[in-house]
Scaffold this active site. Structure first.
Site, mmCIF file in Angstrom:
data_model
loop_
_atom_site.group_PDB
_atom_site.id
_atom_site.type_symbol
_atom_site.label_atom_id
_atom_site.label_comp_id
_atom_site.label_asym_id
_atom_site.label_seq_id
_atom_site.Cartn_x
_atom_site.Cartn_y
_atom_site.Cartn_z
ATOM 1 C CD GLU A 439 -2.701 1.240 2.527
ATOM 2 O OE1 GLU A 439 -3.104 0.039 2.820
ATOM 3 O OE2 GLU A 439 -2.830 2.300 3.096
ATOM 4 C CD GLU A 444 -3.372 7.295 5.238
ATOM 5 O OE1 GLU A 444 -4.290 6.517 5.868
ATOM 6 O OE2 GLU A 444 -2.258 6.803 5.529
#
Length: 561
Positions: A439, A444
């Site tokens: 990932e 974020e």
């Protein structure tokens, strides 16, 4: 690759050059002996100040001297098995007319690689061929009535001071047959067989079995398919690594010769230069780093010969100064329309990470008619949940390996809000579970921390709260949520650089990650994801101050290669 002897190179460089009437002797950088400062044992010592250590200290004014009899010897421990191609002897007046140079892997069984019965003493430079951890001068006949005495006893190898780069040689171990002392096969390590260490997949691994308990003795070996010259071995350890192990080679897989050994293995990634010959290569482990057994993500053998199988070709690294747009969405759709189905797969359903929203199949993601796409989180009951939101990705629409991936977005502020722009390895679509697929979180944002964003990598050895990444803010310290900002990742085979508004904010260097955290599992195709989560393990739940509806607004997503 075979390298030039440090001793012989220095001798060659010392040759006198004659130009006209001028004689020039080049200045030399003295080669470093393999023996210098290493432990020494001797058959005897004449004086308490003439011990064997004095012959390997690099000081030509100190010496070793023996008792007054034949069959005297001095032996040096090189610390590991080394290739030997030169020995230098600087005799004092009490020299040996007859002697042997011997090598041994264990200090017990010796093989002669040079002998003479007519030495005349002085300075002797010997070209020899052999390998061993221990090198011994064994005196068979003294030239004087006294013992023997050496100012210096120097052992040289072919190393020129550089570490061989595995990319200079062929990978010999890929896809070859592996064997091991045991293999793990349970809920903690499913099908962790020896072939997993030779598949060039850094997210699969071999591990020793647990059914008989963890033990210090263990090994894994590979058959290279034909005789080979081995120039290096690369070990990418799981946290269950060996502090003490040897690298052994064999012609037949039965009789083994140690070519490297250590009692201070450090785990993570170890690159071990070698100069050895054999069809079979083995890591023989004898001391564990912890309470578990042993486990390797990768065991790679480089060199020449063998029967190498070509690994899958990798794409070329992009030139980030000369990129072309290969995929994009400018979100120019009519107001209220969903994402373009030729570019995006809608991903409805229940979330992960203890998030509180339900991702609806429609309604929470739409074009605003002004060149943006909106992901809207709402406080509304749906499928037993109190909140709804939207998630979409490019799976089965667009997958890529390497390039620049960027999005210009405005993130929402508010407790418990968690917008993201990230990527998942496409093998997740084929059933490989997270985090083994890899990932890459390009951005974020935690709504109650409006001054910083985060970029993170997740892999089997580092994931979740232990992921490898960094946090950053705007140069002036303002709120990231106050306007649009461009988040990007430039990704190639060497690492991933993260950018906020074209300013580099974090670099994940492949070599550093492998050396300090674990395998680099990102050299394959990924797809992109956009979502807005509500609550979850990281931000915690929303509260009465959280604005609903909250909007994550995307101006564009672009990929360059």
């Amino acid at each position: 690759m075979r390298r030039t002897s440090r001793l012989l190179a220095a001798v060659a460089a010392a040759a006198t050059l004659v130009t006209g009437a001028i004689t020039v002797t080049p200045a030399l950088a003295a080669p470093e002996p393999l023996s210098q400062g290493q432990p020494v044992t001797t058959s005897s010592t004449e004086f308490d100040w003439s011990t064997g250590d004095e012959a390997v200290d690099g000081d030509p004014g100190t010496r070793w001297s023996s008792a007054w009899s034949d069959d005297q010897w001095i032996s040096v421990d090189l610390g590991s098995v080394q290739e030997i191609d030169g020995v230098a002897l600087d005799w004092e007046a009490a020299y040996a007319s007859g002697y042997r140079i011997e090598v041994s892997d264990d200090g017990a069984g010796w093989s002669s690689i040079y002998s003479t019965d007519d030495s005349t003493g002085g300075d002797e430079t010997l070209a020899v061929t052999g390998s061993g951890r221990f090198v011994r001068l064994f005196v068979t006949e003294r030239a004087t009535v006294y013992g023997v005495s050496l100012w210096e006893f120097q052992v040289f190898g072919p190393d020129d001071g550089t570490t061989p780069d595995p990319s200079d040689e062929s990978l010999l171990s890929y896809g070859r047959t592996g064997s091991a002392s045991s293999q793990q096969h349970d809920a903690n390590c499913w099908e962790c067989s020896p072939d997993k260490a030779f598949d060039l997949d850094p997210a699969s691994r071999w591990a020793t079995a647990t059914d008989t308990g963890w033990t210090d003795e263990g090994w894994i070996a590979v058959d290279l398919g034909a005789p080979a010259h081995v120039t290096s071995v690369v070990l990418q350890w799981d946290p269950a690594f060996a502090t003490s192990y040897s690298i052994d080679v064999s012609a037949d897989g039965t009789t083994w010769t140690t070519v490297h050994s250590t009692t201070s293995g450090s785990g993570f990634k170890e690159t071990i230069p070698l100069d050895a010959d054999g069809r079979h290569v083995r890591v023989h482990m004898t001391d564990r780093s912890g309470p578990y057994g042993y486990s390797l993500w990768e065991f790679q053998v480089y060199g020449t010969g063998g029967a190498p199988q070509a690994p899958p070709a990798e794409p070329a690294d992009p030139d980030f100064d000369d990129l072309e747009l290969v995929w994009n969405d400018e979100f120019d759709g009519a107001a209220g329309t969903p994402a373009d189905p030729s570019r995006w797969t809608i991903d409805p359903g229940l979330p992960n990470n203890n998030e509180q929203q339900y991702y609806t199949p429609e309604g929470n993601g739409f074009h605003d008619g002004q060149g943006n796409f909106v992901i809207e989180a709402r406080r509304e009951a749906y499928e037993g949940r109190e909140y709804t939101s939207h998630r979409m990705n490019t799976s089965n629409r667009f997958h890529a390996q390497y390039g620049r991936f960027e999005a210009r977005v405005q993130v929402p502020e508010g407790r418990g809000l968690w917008p993201a722009f990230w990527m998942m390895g496409t093998d997740f679509l084929e059933g490989r579970p997270w985090p083994y697929n890899g990932e890459v979180d390009i951005m974020e944002f935690i709504g109650q921390e409006p001054h910083e964003a985060h970029s993170t990598l997740h892999a089997p050895a580092y994931n979740g709260a232990g992921g490898y990444g960094g946090s950053y803010g705007l140069p002036g310290g303002g709120k990231i949520s106050d306007g649009f900002h461009t988040f990007a990742a430039e990704w190639d085979s060497q690492g991933i650089r993260y950018f906020l508004d074209d300013e580099e904010v974090f670099y994940a260097d492949k070599e550093t990650v492998e050396a300090t955290r674990g395998p680099w599992i990102y050299d394959h195709e990924f797809y992109m994801i956009l979502n807005l989560a509500v609550g979850g393990d990281w931000p915690g739940p929303p509260d009465g101050t959280t604005p609903f509806p909250s909007r994550y607004v995307i101006d564009y997503v672009r990929v360059y290669q």
